[in-house]
Motif scaffolding. Sequence first.
Motif, PDB file in Angstrom:
ATOM      1  N   SER A   7      45.224  40.195  55.075  1.00  0.00           N
ATOM      2  CA  SER A   7      45.626  40.241  56.250  1.00  0.00           C
ATOM      3  C   SER A   7      47.221  39.856  55.061  1.00  0.00           C
ATOM      4  O   SER A   7      48.273  39.787  55.224  1.00  0.00           O
ATOM      5  N   VAL A  52      49.318  48.693  67.807  1.00  0.00           N
ATOM      6  CA  VAL A  52      49.360  47.610  68.669  1.00  0.00           C
ATOM      7  C   VAL A  52      48.987  46.079  68.741  1.00  0.00           C
ATOM      8  O   VAL A  52      48.922  44.949  68.846  1.00  0.00           O
ATOM      9  N   ARG A  53      47.951  45.939  67.068  1.00  0.00           N
ATOM     10  CA  ARG A  53      47.797  45.019  66.118  1.00  0.00           C
ATOM     11  C   ARG A  53      48.482  44.715  64.639  1.00  0.00           C
ATOM     12  O   ARG A  53      47.671  46.153  64.298  1.00  0.00           O
ATOM     13  N   ASP A  54      48.870  43.906  64.190  1.00  0.00           N
ATOM     14  CA  ASP A  54      49.431  43.960  62.729  1.00  0.00           C
ATOM     15  C   ASP A  54      49.161  42.859  61.701  1.00  0.00           C
ATOM     16  O   ASP A  54      49.126  41.899  62.402  1.00  0.00           O
ATOM     17  N   PRO A  55      47.387  43.180  61.589  1.00  0.00           N
ATOM     18  CA  PRO A  55      47.089  41.896  60.907  1.00  0.00           C
ATOM     19  C   PRO A  55      48.186  40.940  59.601  1.00  0.00           C
ATOM     20  O   PRO A  55      47.469  40.007  59.331  1.00  0.00           O
ATOM     21  N   ASP A  88      49.836  35.517  66.569  1.00  0.00           N
ATOM     22  CA  ASP A  88      51.209  36.394  66.464  1.00  0.00           C
ATOM     23  C   ASP A  88      51.113  38.285  65.985  1.00  0.00           C
ATOM     24  O   ASP A  88      52.219  38.940  65.857  1.00  0.00           O
ATOM     25  N   ARG A  89      49.517  38.807  66.142  1.00  0.00           N
ATOM     26  CA  ARG A  89      49.290  39.697  65.501  1.00  0.00           C
ATOM     27  C   ARG A  89      49.466  40.827  66.885  1.00  0.00           C
ATOM     28  O   ARG A  89      50.084  41.740  66.327  1.00  0.00           O
ATOM     29  N   TRP A  90      49.643  40.786  68.132  1.00  0.00           N
ATOM     30  CA  TRP A  90      49.637  41.185  68.719  1.00  0.00           C
ATOM     31  C   TRP A  90      51.332  41.862  69.331  1.00  0.00           C
ATOM     32  O   TRP A  90      51.563  41.060  69.224  1.00  0.00           O
ATOM     33  N   SER A 140      39.317  39.979  63.494  1.00  0.00           N
ATOM     34  CA  SER A 140      40.785  39.592  63.238  1.00  0.00           C
ATOM     35  C   SER A 140      42.299  40.068  62.432  1.00  0.00           C
ATOM     36  O   SER A 140      42.999  39.943  62.575  1.00  0.00           O
ATOM     37  N   ALA A 171      41.336  51.407  65.388  1.00  0.00           N
ATOM     38  CA  ALA A 171      41.853  50.035  64.610  1.00  0.00           C
ATOM     39  C   ALA A 171      40.420  50.398  63.423  1.00  0.00           C
ATOM     40  O   ALA A 171      39.861  51.120  63.233  1.00  0.00           O
TER      41      ALA A 171
END
Length: 239
Positions: free
Chosen positions: A120, A208-211, A217-219, A181, A157
Amino acid sequence: YVFIFNSQETNIFKNFIFFRFSFEIAGNSMRLIDRFTQTDYSTDSSYQTLGIDYSQYVRPDFDLRFYQIFSEHSSLVYRLMSGIGIAYLNSDFVPYEKTFFAGGANDLRAFLPRTVGPGSYQSDNYIEQLGDIKINANVEYRIDIFKILEGAVFLDAGNIWLLNDNENLPGSRFQFKNFLSELAVGTGLGLRLDFKFFIFRLDAGIPVRDPTKDVNDRWVLNELKFNTVNYNFGIGYPF
């Protein structure tokens, strides 16, 4: 050691599997020589050859793909790849060229090359990010559009991680309870020009998803803007 299995049959349109496994070790022979030649040998010490600390590590990785063939003109491809590099005894880290990276035309196409992770951690610059562990998964639907023009829809992913804590890279260590996650996710569309002897490829991916965001708030699909689209040019299929 490299093992490759491919069940594809020429000019026969049916499902097939591609599997590649690689296992690499380095430095053990040199370390064994030092074990019997150094009078003050210690497992806590590092040794040199020609004045340079030699690398000692183990690095297994695999790439598994399943091609679901619907017809001569359409298919669905699934891919899972992973690897780990472990340095020991004479080395504190795996050599640069043996580390893993994420992002770019052949894995996470919604993100710039070598910018994802580790974990992250969020970098404040564009220095490439490297890791000891990589997990990557892809799904891509491919269809012929017209003659040499092909289309694709994909979902990617993955991420990279470090084996050990690094105070300069908070959140970069791999933890089994957190890794799902911390997967970066992207989707997008692709166009390909198939000239048989080579393929020109253009893929446009959106995150779409930011780690790197806070856990809740990752989506980020709702933050889509024109400048968040990442374009990738390549030769050949991504996998």
